[in-house]
Design an enzyme around this catalytic site. Structure first.
Site, mmCIF file in Angstrom:
data_model
loop_
_atom_site.group_PDB
_atom_site.id
_atom_site.type_symbol
_atom_site.label_atom_id
_atom_site.label_comp_id
_atom_site.label_asym_id
_atom_site.label_seq_id
_atom_site.Cartn_x
_atom_site.Cartn_y
_atom_site.Cartn_z
ATOM 1 N N GLU A 115 0.901 -1.317 0.046
ATOM 2 C CA GLU A 115 -0.162 0.055 -0.144
ATOM 3 C C GLU A 115 0.948 1.215 -0.167
ATOM 4 O OE1 GLU A 115 -3.066 0.062 -0.467
ATOM 5 O OE2 GLU A 115 -3.518 -1.982 -0.307
ATOM 6 N N HIS A 266 3.367 -10.279 16.861
ATOM 7 C CA HIS A 266 3.637 -11.502 17.441
ATOM 8 C C HIS A 266 5.338 -11.810 17.047
ATOM 9 C CE1 HIS A 266 4.785 -16.023 18.385
ATOM 10 N NE2 HIS A 266 4.128 -15.600 19.400
ATOM 11 N N LYS A 307 8.731 -13.090 26.594
ATOM 12 C CA LYS A 307 8.832 -12.104 25.729
ATOM 13 C C LYS A 307 8.964 -10.926 26.024
ATOM 14 C CE LYS A 307 6.596 -15.599 22.764
ATOM 15 N NZ LYS A 307 4.982 -16.111 22.240
#
Length: 354
Positions: A115, A266, A307
């Site tokens: 885009e 993620h 994480k």
């Protein structure tokens, strides 16, 4: 009540408010406004942290040459965003961060790449959420939320993209060139040669763009059309996995700044796992955690996976539409730092020439 707990108070409009004073007031409004105020504080901490008090000159900004990367003396900021945000005017906020080298790696999906290039070839238009899908389809228009993307924009993209794929395929066969998603995006940024493009500036400033789902969009269709005519074009996603995780583990400090969920969120979190977790994290999205999907997971869930570092305090999730709050966040943090640094630099130049 402890003395350091702030009371609730909104902005006072009885007198004119400057932009920074207005943005500073969010911290005490409550609800998601307070979370946005906390996010501003966390990003300002990201930007202020460095190993020493010596300023890092722009020409000394860390360079990323895949697959070798080197650590910065500052926090390495990994910015992730979903494709619809490049479709929207958030593209210009991201562009500012890239032009001024305020972030160090991008992660997005195929639409978040294509885009940007399509907008260099033809405009996207503001429509309405209630526009009739069948009527739009009959006119050759596509709707993303309340934005309109004509089919002719994608035709222009195809005309631009397919010859580049031919050249890249030639280089694969003749020179043994190994194409990864980040190298493809880097090449396209060079080819577009347009200063309105996010990925042109990524190419200019050696900022890697990781897109593990690069075939999930018009880019995938272009690869399909090319491969239907000329089989054998190869995209190596394993090399990019090595590159992003190497950048993560070699970072002195690492920060996650994610807009939306899915792969773009993620993929960064997974890279943070390899270094024992992110030191800073700001999530901005509207997803909820109740279906167990990572898109809506709060930062504490990422702590359980390693994480985000256990005990990290500079973490926050803002439950909000990024198109509303991200420009405010940028104004209060990245843009503020940029213009303050320019002002200080100009003042020093004036003093030295006096």
């Amino acid at each position: 009540m402890p003395s350091d707990v702030p009371s609730v108070k909104g902005p006072d409009f009885s007198e004119p408010l400057g932009l920074q004073e207005f943005l500073d007031s969010y911290l005490r409004i409550g609800f998601q406004a307070t979370n946005l105020g906390r996010a501003m504080d966390v990003v300002n901490k990201m930007l202020a942290w460095r190993l020493s008090d010596e300023p890092v000159a722009e020409e000394e900004a860390p360079e990323y040459r895949d697959p070798a990367v080197r650590a910065s003396t500052r926090v390495n900021i990994f910015l992730g965003y979903t494709s619809n945000l490049i479709t929207s005017g958030i593209r210009e906020s991201i562009l500012h961060l890239i032009k001024t080298r305020r972030v160090h790696a991008l992660v997005t999906t195929a639409g978040g790449v294509e885009e940007d290039f399509i907008k260099c070839l033809a405009p996207t238009y503001v429509g309405d959420f209630a526009m009739d899908g069948a009527a739009l389809h009959s006119k050759g228009h596509n709707r993303t939320g309340n934005l309109i993307l004509p089919n002719k924009n994608y035709a222009a993209f195809q005309d631009w993209m397919l010859p580049i794929l031919d050249t890249m395929h030639d280089e694969q066969e003749q020179q043994g060139k190994v194409w990864t998603p980040s190298r493809i995006i880097n090449r396209l940024g060079k080819e577009i040669n347009n200063e309105e493009s996010v990925y042109y500036w990524c190419y200019k400033n050696n900022i890697p763009v990781f897109s593990p789902a690069i075939t999930d969009g018009a880019l995938g269709e272009m690869i399909y059309f090319h491969t239907h005519k000329r089989p054998g074009f190869i995209v190596d996603i394993a090399a990019d996995m090595f590159a992003i995780e190497t950048l993560s583990v070699t970072s002195k400090k690492a920060a996650m700044l994610t807009l939306g969920g899915g792969v773009s969120k993620h993929h960064i979190a997974n890279a943070m796992y390899m270094r024992g977790g992110a030191d800073f994290a700001v999530y901005i999205n509207t997803a909820q955690e109740f279906d167990g999907c990572d898109s809506g997971a709060r930062p504490d869930e990422a702590v359980s996976w390693g994480k985000i570092r256990p005990g990290a305090v500079d973490v926050v999730k803002v439950h909000a539409d990024a198109t509303i709050v991200f420009p405010l966040l940028v104004a209060a943090t990245f843009a503020r730092h940029h213009w303050e640094e320019k002002k200080n630099k100009n003042n020093k130049n004036e003093e030295s020439s006096a």
